[in-house]
Design a protein around this motif. Structure first.
Motif, PDB file in Angstrom:
ATOM      1  N   CYS B 439       0.851  -1.234  -0.044  1.00 35.30           N
ATOM      2  CA  CYS B 439      -0.138  -0.152   0.182  1.00 35.30           C
ATOM      3  C   CYS B 439       0.758   1.323  -0.111  1.00 35.30           C
ATOM      4  N   ARG B 440       0.515   2.222  -0.663  1.00 34.86           N
ATOM      5  CA  ARG B 440       1.392   3.530  -0.761  1.00 34.86           C
ATOM      6  C   ARG B 440       1.297   4.151   0.271  1.00 34.86           C
ATOM      7  N   THR B 444       1.451  -1.330   3.793  1.00 39.34           N
ATOM      8  CA  THR B 444       1.127  -2.870   4.309  1.00 39.34           C
ATOM      9  C   THR B 444       1.296  -3.659   2.937  1.00 39.34           C
ATOM     10  N   TYR B 445       1.752  -4.816   3.298  1.00 40.42           N
ATOM     11  CA  TYR B 445       1.839  -5.851   2.087  1.00 40.42           C
ATOM     12  C   TYR B 445       0.668  -6.305   1.597  1.00 40.42           C
ATOM     13  N   ILE B 446       0.526  -6.423   0.231  1.00 39.19           N
ATOM     14  CA  ILE B 446      -0.629  -7.004  -0.322  1.00 39.19           C
ATOM     15  C   ILE B 446      -0.754  -8.458   0.352  1.00 39.19           C
ATOM     16  N   ASN B 447      -2.082  -8.581   0.416  1.00 40.82           N
ATOM     17  CA  ASN B 447      -2.328  -9.805   1.249  1.00 40.82           C
ATOM     18  C   ASN B 447      -3.798 -10.453   1.088  1.00 40.82           C
ATOM     19  N   PRO B 448      -4.130 -11.680   1.569  1.00 38.85           N
ATOM     20  CA  PRO B 448      -5.400 -12.224   0.971  1.00 38.85           C
ATOM     21  C   PRO B 448      -6.696 -11.185   1.249  1.00 38.85           C
ATOM     22  N   PHE B 449      -6.549 -10.564   2.263  1.00 37.80           N
ATOM     23  CA  PHE B 449      -7.678  -9.651   2.595  1.00 37.80           C
ATOM     24  C   PHE B 449      -7.849  -8.419   2.222  1.00 37.80           C
ATOM     25  N   VAL B 450      -7.100  -8.187   1.162  1.00 37.40           N
ATOM     26  CA  VAL B 450      -7.448  -6.889   0.579  1.00 37.40           C
ATOM     27  C   VAL B 450      -8.550  -7.202  -0.667  1.00 37.40           C
ATOM     28  N   SER B 451      -9.206  -6.002  -0.890  1.00 33.61           N
ATOM     29  CA  SER B 451     -10.234  -6.202  -1.972  1.00 33.61           C
ATOM     30  C   SER B 451      -9.611  -5.615  -3.304  1.00 33.61           C
ATOM     31  N   PHE B 452     -10.121  -6.251  -4.406  1.00 26.61           N
ATOM     32  CA  PHE B 452      -9.594  -5.763  -5.644  1.00 26.61           C
ATOM     33  C   PHE B 452     -10.940  -5.147  -5.850  1.00 26.61           C
ATOM     34  N   ARG B 457      -6.886  -2.290  -9.649  1.00 29.88           N
ATOM     35  CA  ARG B 457      -6.660  -1.573  -8.301  1.00 29.88           C
ATOM     36  C   ARG B 457      -7.214  -2.534  -7.213  1.00 29.88           C
ATOM     37  N   TRP B 458      -6.601  -2.057  -6.087  1.00 29.73           N
ATOM     38  CA  TRP B 458      -6.908  -2.874  -4.800  1.00 29.73           C
ATOM     39  C   TRP B 458      -7.081  -2.276  -3.787  1.00 29.73           C
ATOM     40  N   LYS B 459      -7.639  -2.372  -2.780  1.00 28.77           N
ATOM     41  CA  LYS B 459      -7.795  -1.510  -1.731  1.00 28.77           C
ATOM     42  C   LYS B 459      -7.389  -1.859  -0.448  1.00 28.77           C
ATOM     43  N   CYS B 460      -6.477  -1.385  -0.018  1.00 29.65           N
ATOM     44  CA  CYS B 460      -5.699  -1.683   1.323  1.00 29.65           C
ATOM     45  C   CYS B 460      -6.786  -2.130   2.478  1.00 29.65           C
ATOM     46  N   ASN B 461      -6.574  -3.317   3.133  1.00 28.69           N
ATOM     47  CA  ASN B 461      -7.526  -3.520   4.217  1.00 28.69           C
ATOM     48  C   ASN B 461      -6.996  -2.910   5.560  1.00 28.69           C
ATOM     49  N   LEU B 462      -6.070  -2.218   5.520  1.00 34.84           N
ATOM     50  CA  LEU B 462      -5.650  -1.469   6.754  1.00 34.84           C
ATOM     51  C   LEU B 462      -5.812   0.126   6.822  1.00 34.84           C
ATOM     52  N   CYS B 463      -5.646   0.515   5.796  1.00 36.73           N
ATOM     53  CA  CYS B 463      -5.682   1.955   5.580  1.00 36.73           C
ATOM     54  C   CYS B 463      -6.868   2.369   4.533  1.00 36.73           C
ATOM     55  N   TYR B 464      -7.267   1.409   3.863  1.00 36.17           N
ATOM     56  CA  TYR B 464      -8.477   1.527   2.942  1.00 36.17           C
ATOM     57  C   TYR B 464      -8.120   2.715   1.789  1.00 36.17           C
ATOM     58  N   ARG B 465      -6.813   2.760   1.675  1.00 40.89           N
ATOM     59  CA  ARG B 465      -6.389   3.405   0.515  1.00 40.89           C
ATOM     60  C   ARG B 465      -6.481   2.629  -0.902  1.00 40.89           C
ATOM     61  N   GLY B 483      -3.444 -11.367 -15.814  1.00 43.24           N
ATOM     62  CA  GLY B 483      -4.863 -10.673 -15.693  1.00 43.24           C
ATOM     63  C   GLY B 483      -5.783 -11.096 -14.371  1.00 43.24           C
ATOM     64  N   GLU B 484      -4.993 -11.815 -13.737  1.00 43.33           N
ATOM     65  CA  GLU B 484      -5.366 -12.236 -12.423  1.00 43.33           C
ATOM     66  C   GLU B 484      -4.573 -12.185 -11.246  1.00 43.33           C
ATOM     67  N   PRO B 485      -4.655 -10.879 -10.735  1.00 49.71           N
ATOM     68  CA  PRO B 485      -3.875 -10.535  -9.775  1.00 49.71           C
ATOM     69  C   PRO B 485      -4.191 -11.147  -8.451  1.00 49.71           C
ATOM     70  N   HIS B 486      -5.709 -11.521  -8.295  1.00 46.29           N
ATOM     71  CA  HIS B 486      -6.159 -11.992  -7.332  1.00 46.29           C
ATOM     72  C   HIS B 486      -5.630 -13.483  -7.009  1.00 46.29           C
ATOM     73  N   LYS B 487      -5.154 -13.873  -7.988  1.00 46.99           N
ATOM     74  CA  LYS B 487      -4.555 -15.387  -8.029  1.00 46.99           C
ATOM     75  C   LYS B 487      -3.104 -15.729  -7.607  1.00 46.99           C
ATOM     76  N   ARG B 488      -2.445 -14.363  -7.510  1.00 53.33           N
ATOM     77  CA  ARG B 488      -1.027 -14.447  -7.235  1.00 53.33           C
ATOM     78  C   ARG B 488      -0.693 -15.165  -5.817  1.00 53.33           C
ATOM     79  N   PRO B 489       0.230 -15.890  -5.636  1.00 54.57           N
ATOM     80  CA  PRO B 489       0.505 -16.134  -4.287  1.00 54.57           C
ATOM     81  C   PRO B 489       0.357 -15.366  -3.247  1.00 54.57           C
ATOM     82  N   GLU B 490       0.806 -14.204  -3.296  1.00 55.51           N
ATOM     83  CA  GLU B 490       0.867 -12.995  -2.303  1.00 55.51           C
ATOM     84  C   GLU B 490      -0.745 -12.978  -1.931  1.00 55.51           C
TER      85      GLU B 490
END
Lengths: 144, 1102
Positions: B439-440, B444-452, B457-465, B483-490
């Protein structure tokens, strides 16, 4: 109107209180910096610790002056602070150098909050006493 | 982070590819042009509110044409975005807009949940404890309960529809996303791909080596495992591809299409929008464009495109779980309200969740579960829970976070986290990538609980940016698709490790540097520990973690400091003596630390001669302080690890100490003095060390008082560890020697991380109050850890600064940045996601009694040092009284007599009593000050699992072990006897009992013990023949012996240190320490469990 020793004490206290106000502000800023991650606690404690005793000594110094000139009314409000300073320094953590602040515990939220609160209270106290000394000085000058 | 990622986002078609995907040219090759268009649609504000069902075009395939090869696609058929949507659950109840196609049940979601059960297991080593591990096929709600632990799970289940609604939203969304991407491929192709949903090619094969490292230790699980594989993705695909293609503009899609494809992206996003911490519905809509899905989530999919459905079903049938799914979801769709756990709880109050079942502690005697106690499962949507961090690594005292501080205060339970961040894991995904997505604003490191929000674009689950997804992240190395960022191991793993690029280094990664500082005074030589240390080092010299740069050095000291010049070319090690301990200096700075590879022989020479060198020494003084200063000077240019072996009170030079213990006061003193250090020398030195990335580990082998309270500071603030072997002696105490040997072996060979820092971030509104463990706190959320080892645990007290009113879940992220012994900079990230609740009953239902006890123990240690021991004891007792009072007054509706506790806290008073009787906190029993202080150290830095054994040992009856219910691990059968209460009443003279107290195991033999056991297991003919100091079981070839040894071996394997076994019989001197662990019984100075309960009851009902 005469320039008595009491008037001199008030003037001196006035100047020293101004210095104490700066000390208090300095503390507040320092703890705020700690809270917002700008500073390393070790550095911060190293800069703050040498200032603690001078502050206490300055305060003791003009308390003694007031004692000498028997300004009981002025001395009164200062006694609790004096006692607090003594207690605070007695109960400081084990340290070899002078000072109060231990970098290993300062980041504890409770202690940090306490230090900040202490800073604000002292600032308020010094500000009030600054104006009181000003008044006292003028009063002494005029009345004598 | 490299900026490239961000730049590229807007990106012109061509370039972006260069970054990530290029490795897989085939897959990506396609069209630059299409690419540009990719996300535009969603952004188009004009379309904002249109209830129009998102047409397939939305995410028009065009952009993503790079089209993940079909083939590759099938492999990770994971649902896209699955979890994301769930984040923001409850609100999702989108207004049931008219547009909704009608509640048909299409089973959209089904795919989402079904985790391939098998795969899940693979994640961590011990499947049994791993809750997410064997998630039953998603199936029906009941499945949720399945995970062993009842409490929370049940709670959830009680509501007919757990968290589903949201899920369903998410799921709906998911398929579309996928299918869109696929579309370009052309229908036939895609179909094929899907038909084989099950087949998961071994991931390695798929991996693009450069970008994705299979993991140093263990290759990542094959992609499918990481995510639920939704074979059915096909559904959406089924949709007529042709229409889509033309619409590159996708989003403009024709309304007509919309209806048939309700699934399309919009839903996806809706899910997200909802997820946010109450993002006002409006804004999100904008992103999504048209997509504000009109339908309540459950219904959205219902209108299946006619043509789609046929395909759909066939596909699903193959996999069982999926087939069930539909019904499940239907249910869920029924009531959105039920989503929120608290609501669910309320609505179903009639059926109290298991965790809240009222237990009258005074009546129910046997509360211990037969086996290990498993932590409660957070009340999260199942898909989130599945990927949540393993509780052994990261757990919270309250698995449901209260919404406000006042609510927390009302519950009177401590809120905190317990971490074991560097735990040895058997499966750890490792990612190599030049850009680590963070997250800029909050980093926060991108993690399984962020929302895309969408694919870009993804939304940080800690600060909501809202952050951009860097170009490189669009490529998924696991599936080799684009094109599947949500499937990355991160985004699939709550625990992951990154190999950090150079931005994460302040200096080149340091080599592994080990310095051994050995006490060689007369006292030390007397104990004979030098032999063991040198022998151990000789044996393990090649398995010290490190690479070709590894350095090693030695210092010995008595009243002077001896350095050893080990430089190559010397015929033998050269000892340099510095007797000026007031002003210590390094005689030859360059050659005291030598490269281990180059000078192995010299080091071996030294190790062989060292034990004899000081055989005749008469020097009794010990200048530990100056020796440590020398060590610090030696290591400060590089950083590294100092291992100090000390056998007496340092009494010379700086840092010398005086004995502060009065042995006569041990038992009688009302309050224990001298728990805090006598001098700050060691603390200051530790801080200096910490600044130079030097950690000091202390081995204290002494029969006399050594002032561990002062000495321990050297390790405590430099993130080292402390080992203490009271009355160590080579001949007189062989058990200690064995223990020391084993510990040393583990110590020398275990993993190590250098120049580490750990930062713990949490969702806005929560803040960190205090840390517990060995480290230096460098800022409010940053711990400086010169070394980190796999056996170190941490605890964190949290406070709630702002109300978490709009949030459904909060997340915590611990990121540990360290240099591995191979000189790689790595970041291990753990993310934990927990639900937020607003009722006291939910808070109680989510209480994790073990974590609470662990945290309370740490807090009590602090309290006993800063205030007094009696204060700390009172505080612990009050903690149990207060929480039970709060439960009684605020949660219980029916007042009954007795001491009532929720089932999840039924062991709380027992644990508190155990703490009060623990070495660290007990009074009235003679306890050496060093023993006490060491116990306190352990409570603070041991990981929770071991702390719990220290506090409440496990007692098993072992004379009648059977294979019934035994575990089978790698062809060994491990019997699983029942855990017994710690009361003498449970012991019988006819039996043999094993007590596992963490660092020590006692085997108590009853006087009339079954002779069979004596002969078959102990190998002695009769009870009197049991040797006095037996510490090992003979390896007999009998079934009983094998069972017993298998069981003990299994217990030992579960922890990194080596617990010694003591065979105890009535006359043994150790009988007292065995009996002291019988915490339910009354002793002269302490209450029995029942008395303690009565005391609590009295206080509670006041």
């Amino acid at each position: 109107m005469a320039f008595t020793f009491a008037a001199f004490c008030y003037m001196l206290a006035l100047l020293l209180t101004a210095a104490l106000i700066f000390f208090a502000i300095w503390h507040i800023i320092a703890f705020d910096e700690l809270k917002t991650d700008y500073k390393n606690p070790i550095d911060q404690c190293n800069t703050l610790n040498p200032l603690v005793l001078p502050e206490y000594l300055i305060h003791v110094f003009f308390c003694v002056m007031f004692l000498c000139v028997a300004e009981w009314l002025t001395l009164g409000p200062n006694m609790p602070l004096l006692a607090y300073h003594v207690w605070r320094y007695m109960s400081r953590p084990v340290m070899s150098g002078p000072g109060l602040y231990d970098p290993t515990t300062i980041m504890n939220a409770d202690i940090l909050a306490y230090c900040q609160k202490e800073g604000w209270c002292k600032l308020a106290f010094y500000l009030l006493s600054f104006f009181y000394y000003l008044y006292g000085m003028i009063y002494v000058l005029v009345s004598s | 982070m490299s900026s490239t990622g961000f730049n590229s986002q807007n990106g012109a078609g061509g370039q972006p590819y260069a970054n990530g995907p290029s490795q897989n040219p085939v897959a990506l090759h396609p069209s630059g042009p299409g690419y540009n268009m990719a996300h535009q649609p969603p952004y188009n504000p004009t379309q904002v509110k249109g209830p129009m069902p998102p047409g397939p075009g939305l995410y028009n395939s065009g952009p993503y044409q790079p089209v993940p090869l079909v083939g590759s696609y099938q492999a990770p058929p994971g649902q896209p975005m699955l979890h994301r949507p769930s984040m923001g659950p409850p609100q999702p109840m989108t207004p049931p807009q008219s547009a909704s196609p009608g509640p048909g049940l299409r089973m959209p979601p089904a795919q989402a949940t079904p985790p391939p059960p098998v795969s899940a297991n693979s994640y961590y080593q011990h499947p049994p404890s791993w809750q997410y591990g064997a998630p039953p096929p998603i199936g029906a709600p009941p499945s949720m309960a399945v995970p062993q632990h009842g409490p929370v799970a049940n709670h959830v289940t009680s509501s007919p529809s757990p968290a589903p609604p949201q899920l369903s939203v998410g799921y709906n969304a998911a398929p579309p996303a996928i299918h869109n991407t696929m579309q370009p491929l052309g229908p036939p192709a895609t179909l094929q791909g899907y038909t084989q949903p099950g087949s998961a090619p071994p991931m390695n094969s798929m991996v693009a080596p450069q970008s994705y490292q299979p993991g140093m230790r263990v290759p990542i699980a094959p992609p499918p495992t990481m995510r639920p594989t939704p074979p059915p993705t096909g559904t959406p695909n089924a949709t007529p591809p042709p229409p889509l293609v033309p619409k590159t503009d996708g989003h403009i899609q024709t309304p007509g299409n919309g209806a048939p494809f309700p699934n399309s992206l919009d839903h996806l996003e809706t899910g997200h929008t909802m997820t946010g911490p109450a993002p006002p519905p409006g804004p999100p809509a904008r992103h999504m464009g048209q997509s504000y899905p009109a339908l309540p989530p459950g219904y959205q999919n219902t209108s299946a495109p006619p043509n789609a459905s046929p395909m759909h079903h066939p596909m699903q049938t193959p996999s069982q779980p999926y087939s069930h799914a539909p019904q499940q979801y239907q249910q869920t769709s029924a009531g959105p309200a039920q989503l929120s756990p608290s609501l669910a709880g309320l609505s179903l109050q009639s059926q109290t969740p298991e965790a809240l079942r009222v237990v009258n502690l005074l009546q129910e005697r046997n509360l211990l579960p037969p086996g290990p106690i498993s932590p409660p499962t957070p009340c999260l949507p199942q898909d989130l829970q599945k990927i949540n961090c393993h509780p052994e690594v990261f757990r919270s005292t309250l698995t449901s976070i209260p919404q406000t501080q006042s609510l927390l205060n009302k519950a009177k339970l401590p809120l905190g986290l317990l971490l074991h961040p560097f735990k040895d894991l058997t499966q750890l995904p490792v990612v190599t990538s030049s850009t680590i997505v963070r997250c800029r604003s909050c980093r926060t490191y991108i993690n399984p609980f962020v929302s895309f929000l969408d694919q870009r674009r993804w939304k940080c689950n800690l600060c909501y940016r809202v952050n951009d997804v860097p170009e490189e992240f669009m490529y998924n190395p696991v599936s080799r698709s684009y094109g599947e960022p949500h499937k990355r191991p991160e985004v699939q793993n709550a625990t992951i490790e990154f190999i950090a690029p150079s931005e994460y280094m302040l200096r080149p990664p340091q080599p592994a540097v080990y310095l051994f500082v050995l006490d060689v005074s007369h006292n030390a030589v007397e104990t004979g520990y030098l032999d063991v240390v040198c022998q151990s080092l000789l044996e393990n010299i090649n398995s010290l973690p490190g690479d070709s740069r590894t350095k090693i050095g030695f210092i010995t000291f008595d009243s002077t400091i001896h350095f050893y010049n080990l430089q190559e070319g010397l015929s033998q090690p050269q000892m340099l003596i510095v007797s000026d301990i007031e002003d210590i200096f390094l005689p030859t700075p360059d050659s005291l630390l030598v490269n281990l590879d180059e000078c192995t022989e010299m080091v071996q020479d030294l190790l062989k001669s060292l034990p004899h060198m000081f055989g005749k020494t008469m020097e009794t003084q010990s200048a530990l302080g100056p020796a440590l200063q020398a060590a610090f000077k030696l290591l400060s240019p590089t950083g590294g690890r100092v291992s100090v072996f000390q056998t007496q009170l340092p009494n010379l030079g700086v840092g010398s100490l005086k004995s502060r213990e009065d042995p006569n006061q041990r038992a009688s003193a009302k309050d224990i003095q001298h728990l805090s250090p006598a001098t700050d020398f060691y603390k200051k030195l530790a801080l200096d060390c910490s600044g130079q990335q030097v950690a000091v580990d202390l081995f204290l082998l002494s029969s006399q008082y050594c002032d561990l309270a002062s000495l321990g500071c050297i390790s405590r603030y430099s993130a080292g560890s402390v080992y203490y072997y009271p009355s160590y002696h080579q001949q007189h105490n062989p058990a200690q020697v064995e223990c020391f040997q084993k510990d040393l072996k583990r110590y020398l060979t275990r993993k190590i991380g250098f120049e580490a820092v750990m930062r713990i971030r949490c969702t806005k509104g929560l803040s960190i109050h205090t840390f517990h463990g060995n480290f230096f706190v460098r800022s409010t959320d940053l711990l400086s850890l010169p070394n980190v080892n796999p056996d170190a645990g941490f605890a964190v007290q949290m406070s709630i600064e702002e109300n978490l009113v709009d949030m459904q879940v909060v997340s915590f992220q611990a990121a540990l940045l360290y240099t591995s012994s191979k000189g790689e900079r790595r970041i291990r990230v753990h993310t934990l996601c927990l639900p937020v609740v607003n009722s006291l009953s939910d808070i109680f239902a989510g209480a994790d009694v073990q974590a609470i006890t662990g945290l309370l123990a740490s807090m009590a240690v602090d309290r006993s040092v800063t205030a007094s021991l009696s204060d700390a004891r009172d505080a612990m007792t009050n903690a149990s009284i207060d929480s039970l009072t709060s439960y009684r007054t605020s949660v219980l509706t029916i007042q009954q007599p007795g001491l009532l506790a929720p089932a999840c806290l039924r062991l709380f008073p027992l644990y508190i009593l155990a703490l009060l009787k623990q070495k660290a906190f007990r009074t009235g029993t003679s306890t050496k000050l060093d023993d006490r202080v060491f116990a306190m150290c352990q409570l603070k830095y041991q990981p929770l699992a071991y702390v719990m054994l220290m506090i409440h040992p496990a007692l098993y009856r072992v004379d009648d072990l059977t294979d019934e219910g035994a575990l089978n691990i790698s062809e060994r059968t491990i019997p699983q006897p029942r855990v017994q209460q710690l009361s003498v009443e449970k012991l019988s003279r006819e039996g043999a009992f094993l007590m596992d107290a963490g660092s020590v195991i006692y085997l108590w033999i009853g006087r009339n013990c079954n002779p069979n056991f004596l002969t078959q297991v102990l190998g002695v003919p009769s009870y009197p023949a049991v040797p006095q100091n037996m510490t090992m079981l003979p390896e007999l070839d009998t079934a009983e012996s094998q069972r017993t040894r298998a069981f003990i071996g299994w217990l030992r394997e579960q922890r990194p240190f080596f617990p010694i076994l003591h065979v105890v019989r009535d006359e043994s001197p150790l009988k007292a320490s065995f009996m002291q662990n019988m915490i339910e019984d009354r002793t002269e100075s302490a209450l029995s469990y029942y008395e303690f309960l009565l005391h609590i009851q009295q206080q509670v009902s006041k």
